[in-house]
Design a protein around this motif. Structure first.
Motif, PDB file in Angstrom:
ATOM      1  N   SER A 147      36.716  47.837  36.785  1.00 57.05           N
ATOM      2  CA  SER A 147      36.429  46.407  36.776  1.00 57.05           C
ATOM      3  C   SER A 147      35.628  46.038  38.018  1.00 57.05           C
ATOM      4  CB  SER A 147      37.730  45.605  36.746  1.00 57.05           C
ATOM      5  OG  SER A 147      38.481  45.897  35.589  1.00 57.05           O
ATOM      6  N   THR A 158      46.541  53.676  35.599  1.00 57.23           N
ATOM      7  CA  THR A 158      46.055  52.306  35.473  1.00 57.23           C
ATOM      8  C   THR A 158      46.321  51.547  36.756  1.00 57.23           C
ATOM      9  OG1 THR A 158      46.504  52.323  33.095  1.00 57.23           O
ATOM     10  CG2 THR A 158      46.201  50.175  34.148  1.00 57.23           C
ATOM     11  N   ASP A 159      45.265  50.965  37.319  1.00 61.00           N
ATOM     12  CA  ASP A 159      45.388  50.093  38.487  1.00 61.00           C
ATOM     13  C   ASP A 159      45.139  48.666  38.038  1.00 61.00           C
ATOM     14  OD1 ASP A 159      46.021  51.903  40.519  1.00 61.00           O
ATOM     15  OD2 ASP A 159      43.925  52.527  40.691  1.00 61.00           O
ATOM     16  N   ALA A 160      46.200  47.875  37.980  1.00 62.68           N
ATOM     17  CA  ALA A 160      46.098  46.481  37.589  1.00 62.68           C
ATOM     18  C   ALA A 160      46.559  45.596  38.740  1.00 62.68           C
ATOM     19  CB  ALA A 160      46.928  46.215  36.332  1.00 62.68           C
ATOM     20  N   GLU A 161      46.481  44.303  38.507  1.00 62.53           N
ATOM     21  CA  GLU A 161      46.856  43.376  39.569  1.00 62.53           C
ATOM     22  C   GLU A 161      48.333  43.472  39.914  1.00 62.53           C
ATOM     23  OE1 GLU A 161      45.582  39.641  38.047  1.00 62.53           O
ATOM     24  OE2 GLU A 161      43.493  39.919  38.675  1.00 62.53           O
ATOM     25  N   GLN A 178      41.615  42.662  37.449  1.00 61.58           N
ATOM     26  CA  GLN A 178      41.523  44.089  37.714  1.00 61.58           C
ATOM     27  C   GLN A 178      42.300  44.859  36.660  1.00 61.58           C
ATOM     28  OE1 GLN A 178      43.133  45.358  41.454  1.00 61.58           O
ATOM     29  NE2 GLN A 178      42.507  47.499  41.203  1.00 61.58           N
ATOM     30  N   ASN A 179      41.626  45.862  36.080  1.00 59.13           N
ATOM     31  CA  ASN A 179      42.272  46.723  35.091  1.00 59.13           C
ATOM     32  C   ASN A 179      41.527  48.050  35.055  1.00 59.13           C
ATOM     33  OD1 ASN A 179      44.025  47.557  33.083  1.00 59.13           O
ATOM     34  ND2 ASN A 179      42.831  46.632  31.437  1.00 59.13           N
ATOM     35  N   ASP A 180      41.612  48.787  36.171  1.00 54.76           N
ATOM     36  CA  ASP A 180      40.933  50.074  36.282  1.00 54.76           C
ATOM     37  C   ASP A 180      41.783  51.144  35.613  1.00 54.76           C
ATOM     38  OD1 ASP A 180      39.135  48.639  37.754  1.00 54.76           O
ATOM     39  OD2 ASP A 180      39.930  49.310  39.690  1.00 54.76           O
ATOM     40  N   GLN A 181      41.139  52.018  34.840  1.00 53.98           N
ATOM     41  CA  GLN A 181      41.864  53.043  34.107  1.00 53.98           C
ATOM     42  C   GLN A 181      41.138  54.375  34.196  1.00 53.98           C
ATOM     43  OE1 GLN A 181      42.118  51.541  30.101  1.00 53.98           O
ATOM     44  NE2 GLN A 181      43.789  50.127  30.566  1.00 53.98           N
TER      45      GLN A 181
END
Length: 788
Positions: A509, A539-542, A514-517
């Motif tokens: 993102s 997964t890196d999210a908020e 934020q929603n990195d995968q």
């Protein structure tokens, strides 16, 4: 250029008549006088080594008649273009074309055999245009009257506190007739004391394959131009439906030229895949309506003559299957009311509207479209075009305008939208980009009160070679009064052939939530039906980072009866196991899963009840079309669809086949070894071509032979003479009497009257018959008493 001018220009292109051109005057043919001493002669003719006629009239001249001239009619018959190269020579009442001095032509003459042999290059032959035959349009079997009911039911129970048992299901009722198909679908749910039932769609469909069109009355989905999204509505719709003739080629085809000195066979290859083989005569040729490819590719013509010599012609092309052939139109008109809260409310119909779209192929490289939609407070219109520009790829552009008056605003607000895109595809490289810009006040009927994105930008690219491929994409979306959404994505895959498949993907993102995968997975096929796989994702999210590792073992359902399963285990305290079993009556499943501390169980069933041809049968879930295979009186016979087993007939000799392809030829066959030896089989294969959502009865002509061998003797006990005739009086069918007075009779009933005739005499005998397992039972010996 304004939208109005663009629209007018495209319409003008569609309707303008082609400009006529004056034809060039035919070339003047030179004539000459026959030389002194010229005389006619009859010879046998060979052209490029092939016999070309016996007793062909030629003109001989010169010393010892060594110079030859061919008759103009014979030159025309052989497609030799000589009249524009040499003068026509008249001898008596005949016209001839001298063969001397022609570049590319030589000849020899054998005085002993009187054979004139001519060798001519391909350029001396008349050019031929050959149209490659296209697949024939199919004629679907108009259905009778019948009813079907499909169902999907799932019930789930969990040991979590205060969670009731949940049962949900979806059903569809259909009534098919020769005039059309009525369908009604609904969804229902029971959770404890709560009940929910929602109507989904109610539609009457009339397909017209001969006209490539369909009527839809009731609930359906709009067909719109590319600048406007589709919408669910209730009303009426009429327009083209190419799906009613799947063999019809709607996209532009291509042409390619070559030449050969002998009649030859041309193999057409598209991207190194054999497409067709065509016979061509000697000379230059052009093959029209050759298949094309979607994207960049290469077409090859391999010309193989009678002597086995090969020539190869190659041409790089760029084709698109989304364009329409020149002169072909695709259109739709509809009117009704938009559906709101579909799937939640049964009959919430809102804004009334009318809309239409029209696409037409102008050339092989250009297709245009126009569309419009009208509602009480909204009007919109637009135009677009898609075209192929050489080998650069396919481009498309649209422009639309709208007028919108939001309640309770007193004034209308004008808006506009533009789209421009390009893509280029090939067997290795694929890439493209698209951008859409809309003003804040632009609206379409399907948007409702939510304005479309003011700006959308996307791009993609991929490269594949051998067993590996890599790709990337980019998306940016700007909405009014919302944070911009922007992200990039990348993929990589590699095939180890029989050792499995590796894939990796990542999403980053750049703006917005934020929603990195990141995901990596590996799958390995164990056989045709069973596959194992492992995967790991981060997964890196908020709300933080989450990592999960999974392992899956899966067996797919077979085409016929059989089972499948799936076992899925995760290190995030999740596990699942399900078993599915498929019979000719339907599909049944059982699933057990655990998430955290709680365990859930689920059971399900799906299938159909069908009434057709005075029979009620249970079968698998109806998809697009279906059929009832009948082999009356022959149970447990295997039935195949396109050589794949789909089941066995029931006790009455019937099998319901749930998944036939509408408007296409479905090849059904039966297994001969499952039939008794006493069965008379006219054919083991039949084709079925049903309508959409309709059934077709496929009755195989198989029956019991009901026959046996009878021996006939005369009054003195001697065998009746061979060549006598036994006639079954109930059917008037005749059977020859062979040696030993024996005749094989068929079509028998429990009591049969048989008349035996020979030499002008006859007798009548009663022959009893009792069916059994023996395919050729001995019926006994019968004495023939002459009729006096």
């Amino acid at each position: 250029m304004t939208v109005a001018r663009l629209l007018a220009g495209l319409l003008a292109l569609a309707v303008v008549a082609p400009v006529s051109h004056a034809q060039s005057p035919a070339p003047t043919v030179a004539t000459a006088t026959a030389p002194a001493g010229a005389y006619p002669s009859f010879v046998a003719l060979r052209l490029n080594g092939e016999p070309a006629g016996d007793g062909v009239l030629v003109m001989r001249a010169g010393k010892e008649g060594a110079s030859f001239a061919l008759g103009t009619q014979d030159a025309k018959r052989l497609r030799l273009v000589l009249a524009s190269r040499v003068p026509v020579v008249k001898l008596d009442d005949d016209e001839f074309l001298p063969l001397d001095g022609l570049a590319g032509l030589t000849y020899t003459f054998n005085e002993t055999t009187q054979v004139l042999s001519i060798e001519a290059i391909a350029a001396l032959f008349d050019s031929q245009e050959i149209t490659v035959p296209q697949p024939a349009l199919v004629k679907a079997t108009r259905p009778g009257v019948g009813v079907f009911l499909t169902y999907d039911v799932i019930s789930q129970k969990t040991d979590a506190p205060d969670v009731p048992t949940l049962t949900s299901g979806q059903v569809e009722l259909g009534i098919f007739t020769p005039q059309g198909v009525f369908t009604q679908s609904a969804f229902g749910q029971v959770a404890g004391s709560q009940r929910l039932a929602t109507r989904l769609d109610t539609t009457f469909t009339i397909d017209q394959p001969a006209s490539l069109a369909s009527w839809r009355i009731g609930d359906t989905v709009s067909r719109t131009a590319t600048w406007s999204p589709f919408a669910r509505f209730g009303g009426i719709q009429y327009g083209t439906n190419f799906a009613t003739q799947p063999t019809l080629i709607t996209y532009p085809l291509t042409s390619m030229a070559g030449q050969t000195a002998l009649p030859s066979v041309v193999d057409v290859y598209v991207n190194n895949v054999l497409s067709s083989s065509i016979n061509v005569p000697a000379g230059p040729f052009t093959l029209n309506d050759l298949p094309t490819m979607n994207g960049q590719g290469q077409m090859s013509l391999v010309v193989r003559d009678l002597l086995g010599r090969e020539q190869v012609y190659m041409q790089a092309l760029y084709g698109s299957t989304t364009l329409l052939k020149p002169g072909l139109s695709d259109w739709s008109v509809q009117a009704g009311a938009l559906r709101d809260n579909y799937g939640i409310e049964s009959s919430n119909y809102g804004t009334g509207f009318a809309s239409g779209m029209w696409r037409r192929g102008l050339t092989d490289d250009l297709t245009i479209e126009v569309g419009g939609e009208v509602a009480r407070e909204l009007q919109a219109a637009g135009a677009g075009a898609a075209w192929v520009w050489g080998n650069l790829g396919q481009f498309y552009a649209t422009a639309a305008i709208s007028q919108y008056r939001p309640d309770p605003a007193p004034d209308r607000m004008a808006g506009h939208m533009y789209t421009l895109g390009w893509e280029r595809r090939s067997t290795t490289f694929n890439f493209g980009a698209n951008t859409r810009i809309a003003s804040e006040n632009f609206r379409r009927i399907a948007d409702g009160d939510i304005p479309p994105a003011r700006r959308e930008v996307s791009a993609f690219g991929s490269y594949g070679i051998g067993q590996a491929s890599v790709g990337a994409s980019y998306v940016r979306i700007d909405r009014p009064r919302e944070e911009r959404l922007e992200f990039v994505q990348a993929q990589f895959s590699y095939s180890f052939r029989e050792w499995g498949f590796l894939s990796m993907s990542a999403v980053k993102s750049r703006n917005g939530p934020q929603n990195d995968q990141f995901l990596v997975s590996y799958s390995l096929p164990f056989d045709f039906e069973t596959t194992g796989s492992v995967s790991s994702s981060t997964t890196d999210a908020e709300n933080g980072r989450r990592t999960e590792n999974r392992a899956t073992l899966q067996r797919n359902l077979p085409t016929g009866d059989g089972y499948g399963y799936r076992i899925d285990v995760s290190d995030q305290e999740r596990a699942l196991a399900d078993l599915r079993y498929q019979t000719r009556f339907g599909l049944y499943s059982a699933e057990l899963s655990r998430t955290g501390r709680y365990t859930s169980g689920r059971v399900g069933a799906s299938g159909s009840l069908i009434y057709m041809d005075d029979e009620l049968v249970a079968g698998r879930r109806v998809e697009e079309a279906f059929g009832l295979v009948q082999i009356p009186g022959f149970p447990n016979v295997r039935v195949y669809l396109d050589n794949q087993e789909v089941g066995r007939t029931n006790a009455r000799g019937n099998l319901f086949v749930a998944r036939l392809r509408p408007y296409q030829v479905n090849r059904l066959s039966i297994e001969q070894i499952d039939l008794p030896m006493s069965a008379e089989v006219m054919t083991l294969k039949l084709d079925a071509t049903p309508y959409l959502k309709s059934g077709v009865v496929v009755r195989f002509p198989v029956k019991e032979s009901l026959g046996g061998i009878a021996r006939f003797v005369d009054e003195s006990g001697h065998d009746m003479p061979a060549g006598s005739v036994a006639t079954l009086l109930e059917t008037n069918e005749q059977f020859p009497v062979a040696d030993d007075g024996q005749a094989y009779l068929t079509g028998l009933s429990p009591s049969n009257r048989v008349r035996v005739t020979w030499g002008g005499r006859s007798c009548t005998i009663t022959v009893p018959f009792k069916p059994g397992d023996d395919p050729q039972p001995l019926l006994g010996t019968f004495r023939c008493v002459l009729q006096r």
